[in-house]
Design a protein around this motif. Structure first.
Motif, short mmCIF file in Angstrom:
data_model
loop_
_atom_site.label_atom_id
_atom_site.label_comp_id
_atom_site.label_asym_id
_atom_site.label_seq_id
_atom_site.Cartn_x
_atom_site.Cartn_y
_atom_site.Cartn_z
N TYR A 1 0.82 -1.21 0.00
CA TYR A 1 0.00 0.00 0.00
C TYR A 1 0.85 1.27 0.00
CZ TYR A 1 -3.74 -3.27 0.76
OH TYR A 1 -4.63 -4.32 0.60
N ARG B 1 -4.04 0.90 -3.79
CA ARG B 1 -5.46 0.89 -3.45
C ARG B 1 -5.64 1.35 -2.01
NH1 ARG B 1 -8.31 -4.59 -5.83
NH2 ARG B 1 -8.02 -4.16 -8.04
N PRO B 2 -6.78 1.96 -1.70
CA PRO B 2 -7.02 2.37 -0.32
C PRO B 2 -7.40 1.17 0.55
CG PRO B 2 -8.93 2.88 -1.68
CD PRO B 2 -7.86 2.39 -2.61
N VAL C 1 -9.93 0.07 3.18
CA VAL C 1 -11.24 0.62 3.53
C VAL C 1 -12.00 -0.24 4.54
CG1 VAL C 1 -11.61 2.01 1.47
CG2 VAL C 1 -12.12 -0.42 1.38
N SER D 1 -16.12 5.24 -7.04
CA SER D 1 -14.66 5.27 -7.10
C SER D 1 -14.08 4.23 -6.15
CB SER D 1 -14.15 6.66 -6.70
OG SER D 1 -14.39 6.88 -5.31
N GLN D 2 -12.75 4.05 -6.21
CA GLN D 2 -12.11 3.10 -5.30
C GLN D 2 -12.35 3.48 -3.85
OE1 GLN D 2 -7.99 2.22 -5.96
NE2 GLN D 2 -8.35 1.27 -7.93
N HIS D 3 -12.41 4.77 -3.56
CA HIS D 3 -12.58 5.20 -2.17
C HIS D 3 -14.00 5.03 -1.66
CE1 HIS D 3 -8.53 6.89 -1.57
NE2 HIS D 3 -8.59 7.18 -2.87
N THR D 4 -14.97 4.97 -2.57
CA THR D 4 -16.36 4.74 -2.16
C THR D 4 -16.92 3.47 -2.77
OG1 THR D 4 -17.16 6.14 -3.99
CG2 THR D 4 -16.84 7.20 -1.83
#
Length: 318
Positions: free
Chosen positions: A38, A44-45, A47, A245-248
């Motif tokens: 990471y 990638r985040p 989460v 998105s990747q974050h959501t």
């Protein structure tokens, strides 16, 4: 102490954390290496916090000690002469019981099997329980769009259909050999036979491609004698969702888990969306192969309906 090397997106992170819960239930001390995979702008985040999860993190000194990667000159010379002496183990296959046997090991793998945590499923299920939408504190526009989607899903015989082609984008041959258009068409037909009023909510990161596929699929289902209203009703049964998105992206999993049934791709993300779906009568269609050239039986769970690349239902997992 064991250290689990975390990697991948939310689905993989959930498999890693489920293994952590299992090892902890066995009385083992476990930490995570959430550094190596990471780092960098394109990483990638992580989460897992959406589930209220915090986890013990290994220090860099602990990680380098296990993996024998210290840059101290004496240790570099020793590695050059005698080789690396890492205390690490890489998982073999989808389920490797050896993973559960260590007291002091750096563990690498994907751990994509319910078998790792089968005896603590209730704990895993309660851990991966999404908060209510209002508790996610989303921006207003995103909250309203998600709420609208959720209301529509909860008012229909909803089927989550996951077509994240990018999961296998690094290997198009793999994708084309497993989650083909025929695979999805066969899974859709199977669920339509069981639930004629099913509405398919399609989650994909390639909406233009999926739109063309949906149009083709609907044309194949138009029968002689259908009225214009019949055709409109057919069109309403396929809903293309706007990807997050990747974050959501967790919102996609949240919505997919709220559907009554799931058609999954060969991805950890949609596997978990189906697994945490708490509908007792849910149908889960999964690809008959998960990875080409490997034995994949351990990825499946009881009740999954396996559909092959030609769209034929092969069997139901017992």
């Amino acid at each position: 102490m064991n250290i689990i090397r975390m990697s991948g997106g939310l689905g993989n992170q959930m498999f890693h954390y489920a293994l952590y819960l299992k090892l902890r239930s066995m009385g083992k001390e476990v930490k995570f290496d959430d550094i190596n995979n990471y780092r960098g702008e394109k990483a990638r985040p992580i989460v897992l916090a959406i589930f209220g999860i915090d986890y013990p993190r290994a220090t860099w000194d602990e990680i380098t000690a296990f993996t024998d990667q210290s840059m101290e000159w004496k240790k570099r010379i020793r590695r050059h002469i005698f080789g690396r002496k890492a205390v690490e183990y890489e998982e073999k296959g989808f389920y490797d019981p050896q993973v559960l046997s260590f007291e002091h090991m750096y563990l690498k793998g994907t751990f994509r099997s319910e078998k790792y945590f089968e005896d603590i499923k209730d704990e895993v299920r309660s851990t991966f329980k999404f908060p209510e939408l209002a508790e996610m504190h989303l921006p207003e526009k995103l909250h309203l769009s998600t709420q609208k989607s959720l209301e529509r899903i909860e008012s229909t015989e909803a089927v989550a259909l996951h077509m994240y082609r990018g999961d296998s984008r690094n290997n198009e041959e793999l994708y084309d050999g497993i989650c083909t258009e025929q695979y999805y068409e066969g899974a859709v037909r199977f669920i339509q036979e069981k639930y004629p009023d099913a509405v398919f909510f399609i989650f994909s990161n390639e909406p233009k491609w999926v739109k063309g596929w949906v149009i083709s699929l609907m044309k194949s289902q138009i029968k002689e004698g259908m009225t214009k209203e019949d055709i409109k009703n057919l069109e309403r049964r396929f809903v293309l969702m706007e990807a997050n998105s990747q974050h959501t992206g967790y919102l996609d999993m949240f919505l997919m888990s709220k559907c009554k049934h799931n058609i999954i791709s060969n991805s950890s993300f949609s596997w978990w969306a189906a697994w945490i779906n708490d509908n007792p009568k849910r149908l889960i269609c999964a690809p008959g192969k998960w990875v080409n050239g490997e034995e994949c039986e351990d990825i499946y769970i009881k009740g999954m309906v396996l559909v092959n690349e030609k769209g034929k239902v092969e069997r139901t997992v017992k």
